[in-house]
Design a protein around this motif. Structure first.
Motif, PDB file in Angstrom:
ATOM      1  N   PHE A 295       0.842  -1.197   0.000  1.00  0.00           N
ATOM      2  CA  PHE A 295       0.000   0.000   0.000  1.00  0.00           C
ATOM      3  C   PHE A 295       0.878   1.248   0.000  1.00  0.00           C
ATOM      4  O   PHE A 295       0.571   2.248  -0.648  1.00  0.00           O
ATOM      5  CB  PHE A 295      -0.918  -0.016   1.227  1.00  0.00           C
ATOM      6  N   ALA A 296       2.001   1.168   0.713  1.00  0.00           N
ATOM      7  CA  ALA A 296       2.886   2.331   0.844  1.00  0.00           C
ATOM      8  C   ALA A 296       3.482   2.753  -0.501  1.00  0.00           C
ATOM      9  O   ALA A 296       3.917   3.889  -0.653  1.00  0.00           O
ATOM     10  CB  ALA A 296       4.003   2.003   1.832  1.00  0.00           C
ATOM     11  N   ALA A 297       3.494   1.836  -1.464  1.00  0.00           N
ATOM     12  CA  ALA A 297       4.110   2.160  -2.764  1.00  0.00           C
ATOM     13  C   ALA A 297       3.162   2.926  -3.701  1.00  0.00           C
ATOM     14  O   ALA A 297       3.573   3.397  -4.755  1.00  0.00           O
ATOM     15  CB  ALA A 297       4.573   0.862  -3.438  1.00  0.00           C
ATOM     16  N   ILE A 298       1.896   3.059  -3.312  1.00  0.00           N
ATOM     17  CA  ILE A 298       0.938   3.763  -4.180  1.00  0.00           C
ATOM     18  C   ILE A 298       1.359   5.230  -4.287  1.00  0.00           C
ATOM     19  O   ILE A 298       1.601   5.879  -3.268  1.00  0.00           O
ATOM     20  CB  ILE A 298      -0.496   3.677  -3.594  1.00  0.00           C
ATOM     21  N   PRO A 299       1.460   5.762  -5.508  1.00  0.00           N
ATOM     22  CA  PRO A 299       1.865   7.169  -5.647  1.00  0.00           C
ATOM     23  C   PRO A 299       0.873   8.090  -4.943  1.00  0.00           C
ATOM     24  O   PRO A 299      -0.341   7.919  -5.077  1.00  0.00           O
ATOM     25  CB  PRO A 299       1.843   7.406  -7.168  1.00  0.00           C
ATOM     26  N   ARG A 300       1.405   9.036  -4.191  1.00  0.00           N
ATOM     27  CA  ARG A 300       0.541   9.921  -3.391  1.00  0.00           C
ATOM     28  C   ARG A 300       0.177  11.173  -4.196  1.00  0.00           C
ATOM     29  O   ARG A 300       0.597  12.268  -3.886  1.00  0.00           O
ATOM     30  CB  ARG A 300       1.246  10.304  -2.098  1.00  0.00           C
ATOM     31  N   CYS A 301      -0.572  10.954  -5.252  1.00  0.00           N
ATOM     32  CA  CYS A 301      -1.013  12.092  -6.057  1.00  0.00           C
ATOM     33  C   CYS A 301      -2.421  11.792  -6.537  1.00  0.00           C
ATOM     34  O   CYS A 301      -2.914  10.688  -6.383  1.00  0.00           O
ATOM     35  CB  CYS A 301      -0.069  12.299  -7.238  1.00  0.00           C
TER      36      CYS A 301
END
Ligand code: GLU
Length: 313
Positions: A295-301
């Protein structure tokens, strides 16, 4: 700040809620994959809901086509599919509750009347309702729609992907529609009633719905419902910055290239699925995805531009 809502169910219950306005495309696949893997890797349930409440937008056959495509891609859902078209009575009851508590009121305004007196844009397009019928219908006028009274307290939530979101509904949206002038229930009411009915604890969906979430949290508060956790995934956009959707003519998913399409969606969500998986059996793609989901790898945009060349052909 709203008072702390009732805690959602401690068991993970996620969902995917497509609207049957056409076939699934890469944009919808991203939401399906993200919600599915987040649920399954936490031992959670994953439910399906067909959001066919906006009947004029439904395309005949699209709901069945979506279910067939999901099955062909190897998604497995829990329990029966919930169809919003069968939920009319539940929406009537929720509206009645809001009327009884004085939170919903009838509105006689036409679009033109709103346009003539609105002073502010709304967060997601259109105009913030200027409150013309808030204190009662003008003499001799009948209600065309029903709206929910909002206030200007800050509604904020910590999205699991995006930065903290805050809105002041009165300024940013205005009292919003629950039952439309054409007699159809609005998405905001239907989705809130159904997330509660299906006891959804985790909403994972596209960031195009981020601006709607404070309205849904306000509705949950007014109806005494729990507030789920929210994760808004980046949406795929074309070079013009438009979300891939039926409106922007995104192509339908290719069932005979399901592995490649899934690998594309995984890569889009920041998961480094190896390219050779695109030619592997579906079971292998899912095994990799379940084993390696981060989940942490999902781009935060909010949106990522995808070039046509990056789509499997
Ligand atoms: N039915 C909406 C859509 O297809 C999704 C609503 C939601 O996930 O809350 O865009």
């Amino acid at each position: 700040m709203l008072p702390t809502p009732p805690a959602p169910a401690s068991v993970y219950r996620g969902r995917f809620a497509p609207s049957p306005t056409g076939p699934l495309h890469l944009g919808s696949l991203v939401a399906a994959v993200g919600s599915y893997l987040d649920a399954r890797t936490q031992g959670g349930e994953w439910l399906l809901r067909m959001e066919d409440v906006d009947t004029p937008r439904n395309v005949p056959g699209a709901a069945d086509d979506i279910l067939k495509t999901l099955a062909a891609f190897g998604f497995e859902w829990d329990g029966p599919v919930l169809y919003q078209s069968a939920r009319f009575d539940a929406y009537v009851e929720a509206l009645a509750q809001l009327k009884r508590s004085g939170k919903a009121y009838g509105c006689a305004c036409s679009r033109k009347e709103i346009a003539d007196s609105a002073t502010r844009p709304a967060v997601d397009g259109g105009l913030a309702y200027p409150g013309l019928c808030r204190d009662g219908l003008p003499p001799g006028r009948a209600a065309r729609a029903w709206r929910l009274r909002v206030n200007d307290d800050e509604i904020e939530f910590d999205d699991r992907v995006q930065v903290r979101i805050a809105q002041h509904l009165e300024t940013d949206v205005g009292d919003f529609v629950l039952l439309r002038a054409d007699g159809l229930f609005a998405y905001q009411l239907a989705v809130t009633v159904d997330d509660e009915f299906q006891r959804i604890s985790q909403v994972v969906r596209g960031a195009d719905l981020l601006a709607s979430t404070p309205r849904q949290i306000w509705l949950q508060h007014c109806l005494g419902f729990a507030t789920p956790a929210y994760a808004h995934l980046p949406v795929a956009a074309n070079a013009a910055g438009e979300k891939l959707s039926k409106q922007t003519l995104a192509r339908a998913l290719a069932v005979d290239q399901a592995a490649a399409e899934l690998v594309w969606a995984l890569n889009f969500l920041g998961q480094p699925a190896p390219a050779e998986l695109a030619r592997a059996r579906l079971a292998e793609v899912w095994a990799w995805a379940l084993e390696n989901w981060s989940f942490a790898a999902i781009p935060r945009c909010r949106a990522i531009t995808v070039l046509p060349a990056s789509n499997p052909s």
